[in-house]
Design a protein around this motif. Structure first.
Motif, PDB file in Angstrom:
ATOM      1  N   PHE A 141      23.036  25.201  96.887  1.00 15.40           N
ATOM      2  CA  PHE A 141      22.702  24.913  95.482  1.00 15.40           C
ATOM      3  C   PHE A 141      23.989  24.701  94.693  1.00 15.40           C
ATOM      4  O   PHE A 141      25.061  25.201  95.037  1.00 15.40           O
ATOM      5  CB  PHE A 141      21.881  26.045  94.861  1.00 15.40           C
ATOM      6  N   ALA A 142      23.852  23.923  93.626  1.00 15.74           N
ATOM      7  CA  ALA A 142      24.918  23.707  92.646  1.00 15.74           C
ATOM      8  C   ALA A 142      24.269  23.817  91.269  1.00 15.74           C
ATOM      9  O   ALA A 142      23.059  24.037  91.165  1.00 15.74           O
ATOM     10  CB  ALA A 142      25.559  22.335  92.842  1.00 15.74           C
ATOM     11  N   LYS A 143      25.045  23.664  90.207  1.00 14.07           N
ATOM     12  CA  LYS A 143      24.486  23.852  88.864  1.00 14.07           C
ATOM     13  C   LYS A 143      24.618  22.583  88.033  1.00 14.07           C
ATOM     14  O   LYS A 143      25.581  21.814  88.174  1.00 14.07           O
ATOM     15  CB  LYS A 143      25.209  24.993  88.135  1.00 14.07           C
ATOM     16  N   ALA A 144      23.630  22.393  87.179  1.00 15.81           N
ATOM     17  CA  ALA A 144      23.671  21.266  86.241  1.00 15.81           C
ATOM     18  C   ALA A 144      24.709  21.536  85.153  1.00 15.81           C
ATOM     19  O   ALA A 144      25.100  22.690  84.915  1.00 15.81           O
ATOM     20  CB  ALA A 144      22.290  21.067  85.612  1.00 15.81           C
ATOM     21  N   GLY A 145      25.161  20.483  84.501  1.00  9.48           N
ATOM     22  CA  GLY A 145      26.093  20.647  83.391  1.00  9.48           C
ATOM     23  C   GLY A 145      25.378  21.136  82.138  1.00  9.48           C
ATOM     24  O   GLY A 145      24.153  21.065  82.021  1.00  9.48           O
ATOM     25  N   LEU A 146      26.164  21.662  81.208  1.00  7.01           N
ATOM     26  CA  LEU A 146      25.606  22.154  79.950  1.00  7.01           C
ATOM     27  C   LEU A 146      25.594  21.041  78.909  1.00  7.01           C
ATOM     28  O   LEU A 146      26.442  20.137  78.945  1.00  7.01           O
ATOM     29  CB  LEU A 146      26.428  23.332  79.440  1.00  7.01           C
ATOM     30  N   PRO A 147      24.645  21.094  77.984  1.00  8.45           N
ATOM     31  CA  PRO A 147      24.589  20.053  76.944  1.00  8.45           C
ATOM     32  C   PRO A 147      25.760  20.169  75.989  1.00  8.45           C
ATOM     33  O   PRO A 147      26.345  21.243  75.815  1.00  8.45           O
ATOM     34  CB  PRO A 147      23.256  20.332  76.239  1.00  8.45           C
ATOM     35  N   GLY A 148      26.095  19.063  75.340  1.00  5.03           N
ATOM     36  CA  GLY A 148      27.141  19.085  74.321  1.00  5.03           C
ATOM     37  C   GLY A 148      26.591  19.573  72.990  1.00  5.03           C
ATOM     38  O   GLY A 148      25.379  19.640  72.779  1.00  5.03           O
ATOM     39  N   GLN A 149      27.493  19.934  72.089  1.00  5.58           N
ATOM     40  CA  GLN A 149      27.081  20.373  70.754  1.00  5.58           C
ATOM     41  C   GLN A 149      26.469  19.206  69.975  1.00  5.58           C
ATOM     42  O   GLN A 149      26.826  18.044  70.179  1.00  5.58           O
ATOM     43  CB  GLN A 149      28.269  20.923  69.978  1.00  5.58           C
ATOM     44  N   GLU A 150      25.575  19.551  69.085  1.00  9.63           N
ATOM     45  CA  GLU A 150      24.932  18.542  68.233  1.00  9.63           C
ATOM     46  C   GLU A 150      24.948  19.039  66.800  1.00  9.63           C
ATOM     47  O   GLU A 150      24.694  20.210  66.536  1.00  9.63           O
ATOM     48  CB  GLU A 150      23.500  18.298  68.703  1.00  9.63           C
ATOM     49  N   ARG A 151      25.265  18.159  65.866  1.00 12.98           N
ATOM     50  CA  ARG A 151      25.305  18.546  64.447  1.00 12.98           C
ATOM     51  C   ARG A 151      24.695  17.443  63.586  1.00 12.98           C
ATOM     52  O   ARG A 151      24.801  16.256  63.899  1.00 12.98           O
ATOM     53  CB  ARG A 151      26.737  18.756  63.954  1.00 12.98           C
ATOM     54  N   ASP A 152      24.097  17.868  62.502  1.00  8.13           N
ATOM     55  CA  ASP A 152      23.654  16.970  61.448  1.00  8.13           C
ATOM     56  C   ASP A 152      24.588  17.243  60.273  1.00  8.13           C
ATOM     57  O   ASP A 152      24.609  18.363  59.746  1.00  8.13           O
ATOM     58  CB  ASP A 152      22.197  17.288  61.083  1.00  8.13           C
ATOM     59  N   VAL A 153      25.405  16.263  59.892  1.00  9.15           N
ATOM     60  CA  VAL A 153      26.441  16.515  58.893  1.00  9.15           C
ATOM     61  C   VAL A 153      26.374  15.503  57.755  1.00  9.15           C
ATOM     62  O   VAL A 153      25.832  14.405  57.896  1.00  9.15           O
ATOM     63  CB  VAL A 153      27.852  16.486  59.513  1.00  9.15           C
ATOM     64  N   ILE A 154      26.945  15.908  56.629  1.00 10.58           N
ATOM     65  CA  ILE A 154      27.078  15.029  55.471  1.00 10.58           C
ATOM     66  C   ILE A 154      28.563  14.750  55.264  1.00 10.58           C
ATOM     67  O   ILE A 154      29.382  15.678  55.213  1.00 10.58           O
ATOM     68  CB  ILE A 154      26.476  15.672  54.213  1.00 10.58           C
ATOM     69  N   LEU A 155      28.909  13.470  55.177  1.00 13.04           N
ATOM     70  CA  LEU A 155      30.269  13.050  54.859  1.00 13.04           C
ATOM     71  C   LEU A 155      30.331  12.747  53.366  1.00 13.04           C
ATOM     72  O   LEU A 155      29.493  12.014  52.834  1.00 13.04           O
ATOM     73  CB  LEU A 155      30.649  11.803  55.659  1.00 13.04           C
ATOM     74  N   GLU A 156      31.316  13.303  52.710  1.00 14.51           N
ATOM     75  CA  GLU A 156      31.429  13.139  51.258  1.00 14.51           C
ATOM     76  C   GLU A 156      32.883  12.792  50.929  1.00 14.51           C
ATOM     77  O   GLU A 156      33.791  13.578  51.220  1.00 14.51           O
ATOM     78  CB  GLU A 156      31.020  14.449  50.574  1.00 14.51           C
ATOM     79  N   LEU A 157      33.093  11.628  50.370  1.00 20.70           N
ATOM     80  CA  LEU A 157      34.448  11.181  50.065  1.00 20.70           C
ATOM     81  C   LEU A 157      34.869  11.680  48.686  1.00 20.70           C
ATOM     82  O   LEU A 157      34.196  11.429  47.689  1.00 20.70           O
ATOM     83  CB  LEU A 157      34.521   9.654  50.116  1.00 20.70           C
ATOM     84  N   LYS A 158      35.997  12.396  48.645  1.00 25.53           N
ATOM     85  CA  LYS A 158      36.586  12.851  47.379  1.00 25.53           C
ATOM     86  C   LYS A 158      38.008  12.311  47.348  1.00 25.53           C
ATOM     87  O   LYS A 158      38.843  12.684  48.170  1.00 25.53           O
ATOM     88  CB  LYS A 158      36.597  14.386  47.297  1.00 25.53           C
ATOM     89  N   LEU A 159      38.267  11.419  46.409  1.00 26.89           N
ATOM     90  CA  LEU A 159      39.554  10.728  46.372  1.00 26.89           C
ATOM     91  C   LEU A 159      40.730  11.695  46.273  1.00 26.89           C
ATOM     92  O   LEU A 159      40.638  12.754  45.664  1.00 26.89           O
ATOM     93  CB  LEU A 159      39.605   9.776  45.176  1.00 26.89           C
ATOM     94  N   LEU A 160      41.851  11.296  46.876  1.00 29.26           N
ATOM     95  CA  LEU A 160      43.087  12.067  46.804  1.00 29.26           C
ATOM     96  C   LEU A 160      43.985  11.459  45.743  1.00 29.26           C
ATOM     97  O   LEU A 160      44.914  10.705  46.033  1.00 29.26           O
ATOM     98  CB  LEU A 160      43.787  12.068  48.162  1.00 29.26           C
ATOM     99  N   ALA A 161      43.687  11.759  44.495  1.00 28.72           N
ATOM    100  CA  ALA A 161      44.488  11.240  43.384  1.00 28.72           C
ATOM    101  C   ALA A 161      45.054  12.408  42.589  1.00 28.72           C
ATOM    102  O   ALA A 161      44.397  13.438  42.425  1.00 28.72           O
ATOM    103  CB  ALA A 161      43.635  10.348  42.479  1.00 28.72           C
ATOM    104  N   ASP A 162      46.284  12.234  42.093  1.00 22.37           N
ATOM    105  CA  ASP A 162      46.901  13.277  41.268  1.00 22.37           C
ATOM    106  C   ASP A 162      46.294  13.304  39.872  1.00 22.37           C
ATOM    107  O   ASP A 162      46.050  14.369  39.302  1.00 22.37           O
ATOM    108  CB  ASP A 162      48.409  13.033  41.164  1.00 22.37           C
ATOM    109  N   VAL A 163      46.065  12.111  39.316  1.00 24.46           N
ATOM    110  CA  VAL A 163      45.594  11.987  37.936  1.00 24.46           C
ATOM    111  C   VAL A 163      44.333  11.135  37.906  1.00 24.46           C
ATOM    112  O   VAL A 163      44.266  10.081  38.550  1.00 24.46           O
ATOM    113  CB  VAL A 163      46.681  11.345  37.046  1.00 24.46           C
ATOM    114  N   GLY A 164      43.339  11.591  37.171  1.00 26.79           N
ATOM    115  CA  GLY A 164      42.100  10.835  37.022  1.00 26.79           C
ATOM    116  C   GLY A 164      41.915  10.364  35.592  1.00 26.79           C
ATOM    117  O   GLY A 164      42.114  11.129  34.644  1.00 26.79           O
TER     118      GLY A 164
END
Length: 427
Positions: A141-164
């Motif tokens: 006998f041998a063993k099956a591989g394990l599943p990879g991680q899974e995520r549901d994520v939100i990407l949110e862009l926040k500008l990198l500015a010194d002055v607004g």
């Protein structure tokens, strides 16, 4: 949005599963009892995030919402391990904050780092070479591989500015940006000309420079979702200093003091912390009020009473703009660097559906346990951590696995094999 600027997206990411281990035995002429030589499966590919300086929006995620890394390949005979799955790299603009979709907690901030592993690939399964012992010389006998991680994520862009730059629509923010930087924003005499944030670098003498952001016009009700302001208020979250631009010309019949207070109220409603950010106030379009300075003087008195610096300028006529930029640069010297958000997300083992009983076989005197939920469970466990191991043991007991093993006749000291984990059973 119609102009294609996207600053928020939700995506599903899944790392690759590990490849299965191989059952194989050494076969070579003149070599007797070569023994097991099944190789291990390859590791699944990771999901990585990398900053791309040429990206300025999250437009790439508008239509593609699912990202899956390749699986590892299965092992082979002659102790050959399967090939690892290739990592999948997702490119994002600098300043992207990644949140867990369910809790809203911050997983990482792609402001100060170039690469982040968002999901780790599953470990490859062991080949039968690992299961040979003095009493079990021919493991089948041998063993099956394990599943990879899974995520549901939100990407949110926040500008990198010194002055607004903040203020009502059509007060001259885009014009000011075009005058003091090399940015070329669209400029016209109607509301909401700016449909996306624009960035420019203000370069002064002696190497002094800072990043200036023109934020689309904020209107009353913006913090509650009215107009365009709500969509872009997040882009001044990182700004160290705000320049509040107010139209003092009276060309639209507006009261500068009322406009000033209305914008401040919106900032406070969106974020009380943002309302406390250092601010410089600038009365724009002074070239139009040469003979009637009543509204301008009223705003100046109101602002200075609040202890804020006030500047008069005409962005269109290039009047007073340089003095304003020098004042901003001087103020920035006293302020802390741009905010980088610290992670608040804590990895928690996910709930696993254990309703389907695992398969149990006795192979070569070893109790081999297999099942989809067991693979998922083990993928969530850090076996180097004492608390995580205890949680794993509790889950196995609650699942009824040990009770089933006892019903089938397992004895103290017998070996249990769970994928890449072997241990002696103790009641």
């Amino acid at each position: 949005m119609a102009n294609g600027f996207i600053d928020k997206a939700r995506i599903l990411v899944r790392a690759g599963a590990g490849g299965g281990g191989a059952v194989a035995f050494h076969r070579e002429k003149y070599v007797a009892a070569g023994g097991p030589d099944g190789g291990d499966g390859g590791r699944g590919g990771d999901i990585c995030l990398r900053v791309d300086e040429h990206m300025s929006t999250l437009m790439d995620f508008r239509y593609k919402r699912k990202y899956v890394a390749p699986n590892g390949l299965p092992g082979q005979g002659n102790r050959k391990s399967g090939k690892d799955g290739d990592d999948l790299t997702i490119r994002v603009p600098r300043g992207t904050v990644v949140r867990d979709a369910e809790t809203g907690e911050i997983i990482c901030d792609m402001a100060g780092q170039d690469t982040f592993v968002l999901c780790r690939g599953g470990r490859g399964g062991w080949g039968n070479q690992h299961f040979a012992t003095p009493t079990r010389q021919v493991p089948h006998f041998a063993k099956a591989g394990l599943p990879g991680q899974e995520r549901d994520v939100i990407l949110e862009l926040k500008l990198l500015a010194d002055v607004g730059l903040v203020g009502f629509p059509n007060v001259g923010k885009s014009t000011l940006l075009s005058v003091v930087t090399r940015a070329q924003p669209k400029i016209a005499n109607y509301h909401f000309t700016t449909l996306s944030p624009n960035l420019g670098v203000v370069a002064l003498e002696e190497g002094t420079s800072f990043v200036l952001a023109d934020i689309p016009g904020i209107i009353e009700g913006a913090a509650e979702g009215a107009g365009l302001g709500h969509d872009f208020l997040r882009h001044i979250d990182r700004c160290r200093l705000l320049i509040h631009l107010v139209d003092v010309s009276g060309s639209e019949g507006r009261d500068p003091v009322e406009d000033f207070e209305a914008i401040n109220a919106e900032l406070a409603q969106y974020s009380p912390e943002l309302a406390q950010r250092p601010m410089i106030v600038a009365g724009n379009k002074v070239d139009i009020v040469a003979h009637d300075r009543e509204a301008l003087e009223a705003l100046k008195a109101h602002v200075e009473k609040l202890g804020l610096p006030f500047f008069e300028l005409s962005a269109a006529a290039h009047q007073g703009t340089r003095e304003l930029m020098y004042a901003a640069a001087e103020r920035l010297q006293e302020l802390p660097p741009i905010t980088v958000y610290e992670p608040t997300y804590v990895e928690k083992p996910k709930e696993v559906d254990m309703s389907e009983p695992p398969t149990i076989e006795v192979i070569d005197g070893t109790w081999v346990v297999d099942g989809p939920w067991l693979r998922q469970l083990m993928a969530n466990v850090n076996f180097g951590d004492y608390e995580s191991r205890n949680w794993f043991d509790r889950q196995l007991r609650q699942s009824g696995l040990f009770a089933r093993l006892e019903e089938m006749g397992i004895q103290d000291g017998d070996t249990i094999c769970l994928y890449n984990l072997e241990f002696e059973y103790q009641r």
